[in-house]
Motif scaffolding. Sequence first.
Motif, PDB file in Angstrom:
ATOM      1  N   TRP A 209       0.819  -1.216   0.000  1.00  0.00           N
ATOM      2  CA  TRP A 209       0.000   0.000   0.000  1.00  0.00           C
ATOM      3  C   TRP A 209       0.854   1.267   0.000  1.00  0.00           C
ATOM      4  O   TRP A 209       0.413   2.286  -0.569  1.00  0.00           O
ATOM      5  N   ARG A 212       1.293   2.277  -3.580  1.00  0.00           N
ATOM      6  CA  ARG A 212       0.106   2.931  -4.126  1.00  0.00           C
ATOM      7  C   ARG A 212       0.008   4.369  -3.613  1.00  0.00           C
ATOM      8  O   ARG A 212      -0.349   5.282  -4.381  1.00  0.00           O
ATOM      9  N   PHE A 347      -7.778   1.663   7.705  1.00  0.00           N
ATOM     10  CA  PHE A 347      -7.421   0.564   6.815  1.00  0.00           C
ATOM     11  C   PHE A 347      -8.406  -0.603   6.949  1.00  0.00           C
ATOM     12  O   PHE A 347      -8.711  -1.285   5.982  1.00  0.00           O
ATOM     13  N   LEU A 377      -4.294  -4.227  -1.151  1.00  0.00           N
ATOM     14  CA  LEU A 377      -3.250  -3.253  -0.836  1.00  0.00           C
ATOM     15  C   LEU A 377      -3.496  -1.936  -1.573  1.00  0.00           C
ATOM     16  O   LEU A 377      -3.243  -0.849  -1.041  1.00  0.00           O
ATOM     17  N   ARG A 378      -3.999  -2.036  -2.791  1.00  0.00           N
ATOM     18  CA  ARG A 378      -4.327  -0.825  -3.543  1.00  0.00           C
ATOM     19  C   ARG A 378      -5.455  -0.055  -2.853  1.00  0.00           C
ATOM     20  O   ARG A 378      -5.402   1.168  -2.728  1.00  0.00           O
ATOM     21  N   MET A 380      -6.055  -0.070   0.284  1.00  0.00           N
ATOM     22  CA  MET A 380      -5.482   0.539   1.478  1.00  0.00           C
ATOM     23  C   MET A 380      -4.731   1.819   1.132  1.00  0.00           C
ATOM     24  O   MET A 380      -4.849   2.838   1.824  1.00  0.00           O
ATOM     25  N   GLY A 381      -3.945   1.775   0.039  1.00  0.00           N
ATOM     26  CA  GLY A 381      -3.236   2.979  -0.383  1.00  0.00           C
ATOM     27  C   GLY A 381      -4.187   4.096  -0.762  1.00  0.00           C
ATOM     28  O   GLY A 381      -3.908   5.286  -0.525  1.00  0.00           O
TER      29      GLY A 381
END
Length: 393
Positions: A209, A212, A347, A377-378, A380-381
């Motif tokens: 993340w 990202r 998150f 993860l994307r 989250m970013g």
Amino acid sequence: MRIPIILAACGLAFSAVPANAQTAPVWAGAWGYAPADSGAGEPVQPAGTYRYRVRLSQAGNAMQLTFSNAEGDAPLAISQVTVASPIGAAGTEPRGNTVHPIVFGGKPGIALPRGRTAISDPLVLPLTNAQDVIVSVTFSTPTRPGRTNLGMEMAFAPSAPQAAFTPIKARPYLSLVSVRAPAAPCTVVAFGDSITDGYLGLSAQTRGWPGRLAERMAQLPAARRCGVVNMGISGNRVLRAGRAVSALERFWRDVASVPNVTHVVFLEGINDIGGSGSGADAVTPEDLLNGYRQFVARAHALGIKVIGGTITPAFRAGYMSPAKEQVRQAVNAAIRTGKVFDGVVDFEAAVRNPAAPADLRPEFDPGDHLHPNDAGLRAMGDAVNLALLTPRG
């Protein structure tokens, strides 16, 4: 007379920049990978060369590299380091006519005793935001890197005639890339465990993340753009040693040492909860929150803001239980009050299953019920509010 080499398209221009080209140079972190121990069963690599493909998150006119043996089990010796432009959009092959040597006190190599780090001399060259560079590091000693890297392009070749480079999954000995810029408004250290490290996130250039987040930052005007340094370590804990020393201990090594650090986005605690025992050995919400407050106190002493992330769902992970899930929920409730950190990134909300909030969304769960996949993860970013990450003043 030194003749600069200018590359077209996406190559590097390794040309000298006059020392008086900037009036108030600022060194800032542009990339990072925190050192961690390798297990005794990890394979030993012979003397040879590692190639690391690194994506910078800050522009500048010079760079400086930090190499670490902080968690190593034997002394190492670097005999040569070079930086080059990559040949293509992927891979670790350097463009031959762009190779530029890195030196240490004017010498091509340096010793790395156990527990030590080494910082190179500055290399003067123009660098752009989101630019990829190939860092080649030759060791004259055997090495045993930790095998926790899954999201970074790197390769290794032994020191033998015509030896070929082959891909390898290991933590790099390169731990920090700093750049010098006329103005570097802010630098964010992403601090945490495997979910920050990018474990199971297989994007070659965008690691976890934080990668990202760096992509989003790259779209902002230069005066508003923060560099992003990923200092996640798989298996790390807040309160005690797990993989590497505890978060509280490595604050000084992996946060305070990053030049121009202004913010930390902190996501850690699931390994403390899941890895704890029962009875007196059980980690309570207050234990973890006290650890968070200690981390924040260290940061505030240096004028650094800490943005806290809620702990992501992991109920069906092997080391969790109903009691431990209650601890996770209590910790997240305290984080959301805004009284522990200087800001909050939710998150958990970004990746939880609406139908079963203690679990990851099915499309984000790779099967271990703990580590979000690339899509997770994307998300989250994307959950990080960029308004929390603003330049000082």
